[in-house]
Write a protein that holds these residues in place. Sequence first.
Motif, short mmCIF file in Angstrom:
data_model
loop_
_atom_site.label_atom_id
_atom_site.label_comp_id
_atom_site.label_asym_id
_atom_site.label_seq_id
_atom_site.Cartn_x
_atom_site.Cartn_y
_atom_site.Cartn_z
N TYR A 34 0.84 -1.20 0.00
CA TYR A 34 0.00 0.00 0.00
C TYR A 34 0.88 1.25 0.00
O TYR A 34 1.95 1.28 0.61
CB TYR A 34 -0.89 0.05 1.26
N TYR A 36 0.23 5.24 1.14
CA TYR A 36 -0.65 6.22 1.78
C TYR A 36 0.03 7.59 1.73
O TYR A 36 1.25 7.69 1.67
CB TYR A 36 -0.88 5.87 3.25
N LEU A 90 3.66 7.14 3.09
CA LEU A 90 3.92 5.92 3.84
C LEU A 90 3.62 4.70 3.00
O LEU A 90 2.58 4.60 2.37
CB LEU A 90 3.05 5.88 5.10
N TYR A 103 -1.27 -4.69 9.61
CA TYR A 103 -0.65 -3.64 8.82
C TYR A 103 0.67 -3.24 9.45
O TYR A 103 0.73 -2.92 10.62
CB TYR A 103 -1.56 -2.41 8.75
N PHE A 105 3.75 -0.50 8.74
CA PHE A 105 4.11 0.67 7.95
C PHE A 105 5.61 0.89 7.94
O PHE A 105 6.31 0.54 8.90
CB PHE A 105 3.43 1.92 8.52
N GLY A 106 6.08 1.48 6.84
CA GLY A 106 7.47 1.92 6.78
C GLY A 106 7.64 3.21 7.55
O GLY A 106 6.70 3.74 8.15
N SER A 107 8.85 3.72 7.52
CA SER A 107 9.18 4.91 8.30
C SER A 107 8.76 6.20 7.62
O SER A 107 8.82 7.27 8.23
CB SER A 107 10.67 4.93 8.62
N TYR B 36 -5.10 2.14 16.36
CA TYR B 36 -3.72 2.32 15.91
C TYR B 36 -3.16 3.59 16.53
O TYR B 36 -3.89 4.53 16.84
CB TYR B 36 -3.65 2.44 14.38
N SER B 41 6.06 11.71 12.60
CA SER B 41 6.98 11.31 11.53
C SER B 41 7.20 9.80 11.47
O SER B 41 8.29 9.32 11.09
CB SER B 41 8.33 12.03 11.70
N GLN B 42 6.21 9.04 11.87
CA GLN B 42 6.26 7.58 11.73
C GLN B 42 4.93 7.08 11.18
O GLN B 42 3.95 7.82 11.15
CB GLN B 42 6.54 6.91 13.08
N GLY B 43 4.92 5.83 10.76
CA GLY B 43 3.68 5.23 10.33
C GLY B 43 2.88 4.72 11.51
O GLY B 43 3.42 4.49 12.60
N PRO B 44 1.57 4.52 11.35
CA PRO B 44 0.75 3.99 12.44
C PRO B 44 1.17 2.57 12.82
O PRO B 44 1.71 1.83 12.00
CB PRO B 44 -0.66 3.99 11.86
N PHE B 46 -0.37 -0.90 15.18
CA PHE B 46 -1.49 -1.51 15.91
C PHE B 46 -1.20 -1.49 17.40
O PHE B 46 -0.08 -1.78 17.83
CB PHE B 46 -1.66 -2.94 15.42
N LEU B 101 -8.69 0.18 3.24
CA LEU B 101 -8.57 0.63 4.62
C LEU B 101 -8.06 2.06 4.65
O LEU B 101 -6.98 2.35 4.15
CB LEU B 101 -7.60 -0.27 5.39
#
Lengths: 114, 113
Positions: A34, A36, A90, A103, A105-107, B36, B41-44, B46, B101
């Motif tokens: 994905y 985003y 992201l 899920y 996620f990358g940084s 979440y 500056s980071q991704g979500p 869980f 999502l």
Amino acid sequence: SQTIHQWPATLVQPVGSPLSLECTVEGTSNPNLYWYRQAAGRGLQLLFYSVGIGQISSEVPQNLSASRPQDRQFILSSKKLLLSDSGFYLCAWSPEPVEGNGYTFGSGTRLTVV
Amino acid sequence: LAKTTQPISMDSYEGQEVNITCSHNNIATNDYITWYQQFPSQGPRFIIQGYKTKVTNEVASLFIPADRKSSTLSLPRVSLSDTAVYYCLPLPLRWAGSYQLTFGKGTKLSVIP
């Protein structure tokens, strides 16, 4: 264990220039991938997703495109950037089927178009 | 995806318990409440998921009343490192990767020294 790599971390590009952001996943096969985007003060917006090599679905009409040349590689591109393309991008992956905690996620890449 | 409503922002002092409530009046029978957390500056990532009553893990607790029209994420004794955006998502237990999502604006929690 599975890891996701996304680069670059920050990028400043002039309007009209091309863009290429790369994301790779390690430690898993046939992941869902994905892209985003998060604009300042806004929620996460799903741009593209891919359930397999060469399979790309777009959620938002825009001047961005995505490609999946290899199983664990996902690329976000643009031929000509707009000011409105600025934001936090992201990449994420999930197994199939996806579960609530599935899920990862990358940084992220902070893109500023000037 | 059921529509959710949660506060845009909250402030709390260090050491306090923080409760973030999410309304989801039209939640589907099969949906779980999933939260979440996204640091700056980071991704979500869980943090917790539940269907009914109470769920607790090392990060947070989740309270879901019997009618499941709302849920409350509880963070005990917050520290500065809990400053983040918290997203509430009603989701099936599992779904296909083609399910779109999306995350809303979430609740921005600011912990004050």
